[in-house]
Design a protein around this motif. Structure first.
Motif, short mmCIF file in Angstrom:
data_model
loop_
_atom_site.label_atom_id
_atom_site.label_comp_id
_atom_site.label_asym_id
_atom_site.label_seq_id
_atom_site.Cartn_x
_atom_site.Cartn_y
_atom_site.Cartn_z
N ASN A 1 -2.53 -25.81 42.18
CA ASN A 1 -2.41 -24.92 43.24
C ASN A 1 -2.71 -23.51 42.87
N PHE A 2 -3.59 -22.88 43.47
CA PHE A 2 -4.07 -21.54 43.18
C PHE A 2 -3.29 -20.60 44.15
N GLN A 3 -3.08 -19.52 43.59
CA GLN A 3 -2.69 -18.26 44.29
C GLN A 3 -2.99 -16.95 43.51
N ASN A 4 -3.27 -16.11 44.28
CA ASN A 4 -3.62 -14.50 43.83
C ASN A 4 -4.87 -14.70 43.01
N THR A 5 -5.90 -15.50 43.38
CA THR A 5 -7.07 -15.43 42.81
C THR A 5 -7.72 -14.03 43.03
N LYS A 6 -8.37 -13.38 41.99
CA LYS A 6 -9.06 -12.11 41.98
C LYS A 6 -10.49 -12.34 41.32
N GLU B 1 6.17 -23.65 37.25
CA GLU B 1 5.57 -22.63 36.06
C GLU B 1 4.21 -22.40 36.49
N ILE B 2 3.96 -21.27 36.26
CA ILE B 2 2.67 -20.44 36.61
C ILE B 2 1.98 -20.33 35.28
N ILE B 3 0.74 -20.79 35.58
CA ILE B 3 -0.27 -20.50 34.40
C ILE B 3 -1.35 -19.27 34.60
N GLU B 4 -1.37 -18.48 33.87
CA GLU B 4 -2.36 -17.23 34.38
C GLU B 4 -3.49 -17.92 33.66
N VAL B 5 -4.72 -17.78 34.53
CA VAL B 5 -6.04 -18.07 33.70
C VAL B 5 -6.88 -16.91 34.08
N ASP B 6 -7.35 -16.23 33.04
CA ASP B 6 -8.17 -15.16 32.75
C ASP B 6 -9.56 -15.36 32.16
N SER C 1 -20.66 -8.18 33.80
CA SER C 1 -19.88 -9.40 34.00
C SER C 1 -18.97 -9.48 35.08
N LEU C 2 -18.45 -10.79 35.30
CA LEU C 2 -17.76 -10.99 36.42
C LEU C 2 -16.16 -11.54 35.89
N GLY C 3 -15.25 -11.00 36.43
CA GLY C 3 -13.77 -11.56 35.90
C GLY C 3 -13.36 -12.23 36.96
N ILE C 4 -12.67 -13.24 36.51
CA ILE C 4 -11.91 -14.38 37.70
C ILE C 4 -10.33 -14.47 36.78
N GLN C 5 -9.63 -13.94 37.59
CA GLN C 5 -8.13 -14.09 37.53
C GLN C 5 -7.34 -15.12 38.43
N SER C 6 -6.72 -15.86 38.15
CA SER C 6 -5.83 -16.74 39.04
C SER C 6 -4.45 -17.16 38.44
#
Length: 252
Positions: free
Chosen positions: A140-145, A167-172, A153-158
């Motif tokens: 389940n994805f939310q607040n993807t930036k 539990e939320i897992i912060e992907v950076d 370079s490109l950054g992806i945070q979700s």
């Protein structure tokens, strides 16, 4: 020219030249492919104008901005420079653009950092992302930036949760973008932040996204897109390439 004026004078567009009529028709047909557009214009090139009566066009130039697709994806700017083309002139007066033979166009497409972020949060893209499973659980994805960095370079945070877990897992993730085979957009030289689980989930996500970013999966019916160069600057990504157009696309 007198014959051209005579013919166009009998059509339901008084006091307009043939090239302007066709230009308006092409603009309207392209607008119909989008849910919303900003300023758009198509300029038909035909010299002499009388060749329009045979459906021959030297080409047309299209420029548009603020174009929102029906799937929610947005394009900040798009330019198409279409080569000589043969059209069914009779269809123009029915509000249609029909090609008698395939043609191609050079294109320039610009996406902003905001466009990229919004795209990753549309149902269209989220649905595709959620087809990825991790350790047998849905994501389940939310607040993807998406962020376009000064070093290109490109950054992806979700924020991602697994299955029914809270539990939320912060992907950076930070990566470079390149094009392969002129149609596959790929994140390469990827750097992952976070704990072991976040890194493993980030790697699975990048593999999934790289498999999705094939232009043949996103092109409108009757078109084929190829990218020759990508330019990244000022929080924008600009794609330069070609569009092969076998038939003028219609909105489903």
């Amino acid at each position: 020219m007198e014959m051209t004026a005579l013919v166009f004078g009998t059509l339901p567009f008084p006091n307009q030249s043939g090239d302007k009529i066709v230009s308006k028709a092409v603009s309207a047909a392209i607008s119909a492919l989008f849910k919303r557009t900003g300023k758009i214009s198509a300029t038909v090139r035909a010299e002499p104008v009388a060749k329009l009566l045979q459906g021959s066009v030297d080409g047309f130039d299209f420029i548009g901005n603020g174009m929102l697709m029906y799937n929610g994806l947005r394009i900040e700017d798009m330019e198409l420079y279409v080569e000589a083309v043969s059209i069914d002139f009779g269809a123009i007066f029915k509000g249609q653009v029909q090609l008698r033979q395939p043609t191609q166009a050079t294109m320039r497409v610009m996406l902003t950092e905001e466009d990229l972020t919004n795209s990753f949060n549309t149902p269209f893209v989220v649905e595709k992302l959620q087809k990825l499973e991790y350790e047998g659980q849905s994501l389940n994805f939310q607040n993807t930036k998406m962020k376009v960095n000064d070093d290109k370079s490109l950054g992806i945070q979700s924020q991602i949760s697994l299955g029914n877990q809270s539990e939320i897992i912060e992907v950076d993730i930070t990566a470079q973008l390149q094009v392969e085979e002129r149609r596959k957009l790929q994140f390469i030289d990827v750097v992952y932040q976070g704990n072991e689980q976040a890194i493993a989930l980030g790697k699975a996500l990048i593999d999934h996204v790289n498999a999705l970013l094939d232009l043949d999966k996103f092109a409108l019916d009757g078109t084929q897109l190829r990218v020759d160069r990508i330019r990244i600057r000022n929080q924008q990504i600009i794609f330069y390439g070609m569009a092969k157009i076998d038939q003028f696309p219609q909105r489903k």
